[in-house]
Design an enzyme around this catalytic site. Structure first.
Site, PDB file in Angstrom:
ATOM      1  N   ASN A   1     -10.352  30.565  81.114  1.00 57.16           N
ATOM      2  CA  ASN A   1     -11.279  31.673  81.874  1.00 57.16           C
ATOM      3  C   ASN A   1     -11.529  31.473  83.423  1.00 57.16           C
ATOM      4  O   ASN A   1     -12.252  30.616  83.666  1.00 57.16           O
ATOM      5  CB  ASN A   1     -12.515  31.477  80.861  1.00 57.16           C
ATOM      6  CG  ASN A   1     -13.379  32.709  81.356  1.00 57.16           C
ATOM      7  OD1 ASN A   1     -13.047  33.537  82.298  1.00 57.16           O
ATOM      8  ND2 ASN A   1     -14.670  32.736  80.779  1.00 57.16           N
TER       9      ASN A   1
ATOM     10  N   CYS B   1     -15.006  32.349  85.721  1.00 54.27           N
ATOM     11  CA  CYS B   1     -16.117  31.456  85.983  1.00 54.27           C
ATOM     12  C   CYS B   1     -16.493  31.470  87.653  1.00 54.27           C
ATOM     13  O   CYS B   1     -15.165  31.297  88.603  1.00 54.27           O
ATOM     14  CB  CYS B   1     -15.865  30.053  85.581  1.00 54.27           C
ATOM     15  SG  CYS B   1     -15.317  29.886  83.706  1.00 54.27           S
TER      16      CYS B   1
ATOM     17  N   ASN C   1     -11.157  40.621  81.104  1.00 53.86           N
ATOM     18  CA  ASN C   1     -12.316  40.187  80.900  1.00 53.86           C
ATOM     19  C   ASN C   1     -13.416  41.309  81.261  1.00 53.86           C
ATOM     20  O   ASN C   1     -12.956  42.536  81.377  1.00 53.86           O
ATOM     21  CB  ASN C   1     -12.552  38.857  81.730  1.00 53.86           C
ATOM     22  CG  ASN C   1     -13.562  37.884  81.275  1.00 53.86           C
ATOM     23  OD1 ASN C   1     -14.540  38.232  80.423  1.00 53.86           O
ATOM     24  ND2 ASN C   1     -13.511  36.690  81.284  1.00 53.86           N
ATOM     25  N   THR C   2     -14.762  40.992  81.155  1.00 57.59           N
ATOM     26  CA  THR C   2     -15.867  41.872  81.246  1.00 57.59           C
ATOM     27  C   THR C   2     -15.949  42.444  82.536  1.00 57.59           C
ATOM     28  O   THR C   2     -15.535  41.730  83.498  1.00 57.59           O
ATOM     29  CB  THR C   2     -17.147  41.331  80.845  1.00 57.59           C
ATOM     30  OG1 THR C   2     -17.466  39.969  81.460  1.00 57.59           O
ATOM     31  CG2 THR C   2     -16.940  41.076  79.325  1.00 57.59           C
TER      32      THR C   2
ATOM     33  N   GLY D   1     -10.311  44.636  75.506  1.00 54.59           N
ATOM     34  CA  GLY D   1     -11.235  45.438  76.180  1.00 54.59           C
ATOM     35  C   GLY D   1     -11.604  46.733  75.432  1.00 54.59           C
ATOM     36  O   GLY D   1     -10.983  47.620  75.490  1.00 54.59           O
TER      37      GLY D   1
ATOM     38  N   THR E   1     -16.157  42.695  71.341  1.00 58.74           N
ATOM     39  CA  THR E   1     -17.642  43.212  70.998  1.00 58.74           C
ATOM     40  C   THR E   1     -17.554  43.984  69.612  1.00 58.74           C
ATOM     41  O   THR E   1     -18.735  43.804  68.913  1.00 58.74           O
ATOM     42  CB  THR E   1     -17.990  44.107  71.989  1.00 58.74           C
ATOM     43  OG1 THR E   1     -17.913  43.504  73.331  1.00 58.74           O
ATOM     44  CG2 THR E   1     -19.284  44.844  71.802  1.00 58.74           C
TER      45      THR E   1
END
Length: 300
Positions: free
Chosen positions: A125, A128, A190-191, A241, A264
Site C-alpha cells: 500500500n 501511506c 485506492n481511495t 473501486g 466498500t
C-alpha cells in the site's frame, strides 16, 4: 467454463477477491461468506508495529459511497502472524497480505517477516505518507514508487503487487515506475481524497478533516484508470473501486483487469463477493466465454 486466472505464477480459482481494509482478515465475514469460494482474501493493512489509527469520527457516509480516515489501524505483524495467517490457512483460497509503512524500512521489515509465512502474495500500500519525505504519499512520486518497489522486491519471496493511488495527475506514470522497479502485479485504484463538512455542527465530518472516498461513486474513475494503465504497462492488474455487482466487475475485466477486488460493498452486502463471482459465471454462459481470461481487455 474455466474461471481460473493467473497472477505472476499464482493461480486463483476465480478472479474475485476482497479489497484490503474492508474484510478484516476474513474471520468476521466467514459467518456470512464461504471463503473457499473466493479467488483470494486480501487482508487489512499490516505494519511492522501496532498502529492505533486516527482519532474518531473516522467514517462518514456520502452519496453513493463513504469516506474513511481509519489511519490503517492494525495490531502489527507479530499478532497478524500468530492469529490471522493460521485462520486463513484453513480455507482453500489464496492469501494476499496488504503491507503498510511510514518508511521504506518499515515496509521491508514486514516483507522480510512474511518471507517464510504461508502467504501467496504481498500487496504494498503505497498510499501511506512517507514520513521521511514530509508526509507526501509514496505513491504520488514516480521516483519514490520505483525505489520502494525495487527495495521490496529485493526482500520478497512472494510475488509483489503494488497498489496505486489515484491521487496523481497521471496514474500511468506511477504504474510505469512500479513496473520499472520490478513489480509483478498492479492493483488500482485506492481511495480518492475527499472532504465532508457537517453544516449543522459547522465542523468536519472526519476528525482527520480529509478521508478516502470509496464506493460506487468512484467506479467510472477507477475503470478509466484501469484501462489507461492496462494500455501503458505489461503487468497484470487487479481492478477495484466501487464494485458492488457482477456487472461492475465485468466492466473492469473488459477494460483490462485480470482480477477484481470488492471493497466498500462488503459493508452493505456481506455476500457481495460471492454474488460477483456467480454473476461473472452467468455472464460467461450468456455470452459463450469458455475462459474468463478471454474477456480481459477486449474493449479497445
Amino acid at each position: 467454463m474455466d474461471t481460473r486466472i493467473n497472477l505472476a505464477g499464482v493461480e486463483l480459482k476465480n478472479p474475485v477477491m476482497t479489497a484490503s481494509g474492508t474484510f478484516g482478515s476474513g474471520e468476521e465475514y466467514s459467518e456470512f461468506v464461504d471463503l473457499n469460494r473466493l479467488g483470494a482474501v486480501v487482508t487489512k493493512g499490516v505494519a511492522n508495529v501496532p498502529w492505533p489509527g486516527n482519532a474518531t469520527p473516522r467514517i462518514a457516509e456520502t452519496k453513493c459511497g463513504m469516506m474513511n480516515a481509519i489511519g490503517l489501524q492494525n495490531p502489527g505483524i507479530d499478532v497478524f502472524c500468530r492469529r490471522d495467517i493460521p485462520f486463513l490457512k484453513q480455507f482453500d483460497t489464496r492469501i494476499i497480505v496488504n503491507v503498510c509503512g511510514r518508511t521504506t524500512e518499515d515496509y521491508c521489515e514486514v516483507v522480510e517477516r512474511l518471507a517464510d509465512e504461508a502467504v501467496d502474495m504481498l500487496e504494498i500500500n503505497i498510499s501511506c505518507p512517507n514520513v521521511k519525505e514530509g508526509g507526501i504519499a509514496f505513491g504520488q512520486n514516480p521516483k519514490a514508487v520505483e525505489t520502494i518497489t525495487a527495495e521490496v522486491k529485493k526482500r520478497a519471496r512472494q510475488p509483489v503487487i503494488m497498489k496505486l493511488s489515484p491521487n496523481v495527475t497521471d496514474i500511468t506514470e506511477t504504474a510505469k515506475a512500479a513496473e520499472a522497479g520490478g513489480a509483478d502485479v498492479l492493483s488500482l485504484i485506492n481511495t480518492l481524497t475527499g472532504m465532508k463538512i457537517d453544516i449543522h455542527k459547522r465542523a468536519f465530518a472526519l476528525a482527520n478533516r480529509t478521508g478516502g472516498l470509496s464506493g460506487p461513486a468512484i467506479k467510472p474513475i477507477a475503470v478509466r484508470m484501469v484501462y489507461q494503465v492496462g494500455n501503458a504497462v505489461k503487468l497484470p492488474i487487479i481492478g477495484m473501486g466501487g464494485i458492488a455487482t457482477a456487472e461492475d466487475a465485468i466492466e473492469f475485466l473488459l477494460a483490462g483487469a485480470t482480477a477484481v477486488s470488492v471493497g466498500t460493498a462488503n459493508f452493505f452486502n456481506p455476500a457481495a463477493t460471492i454474488e460477483v463471482a456467480e454473476g461473472i459465471e452467468q455472464y460467461m454462459k450468456q455470452y459463450g466465454f469458455a475462459h474468463v481470461k478471454d474477456m480481459i481487455g477486449i474493449v479497445k
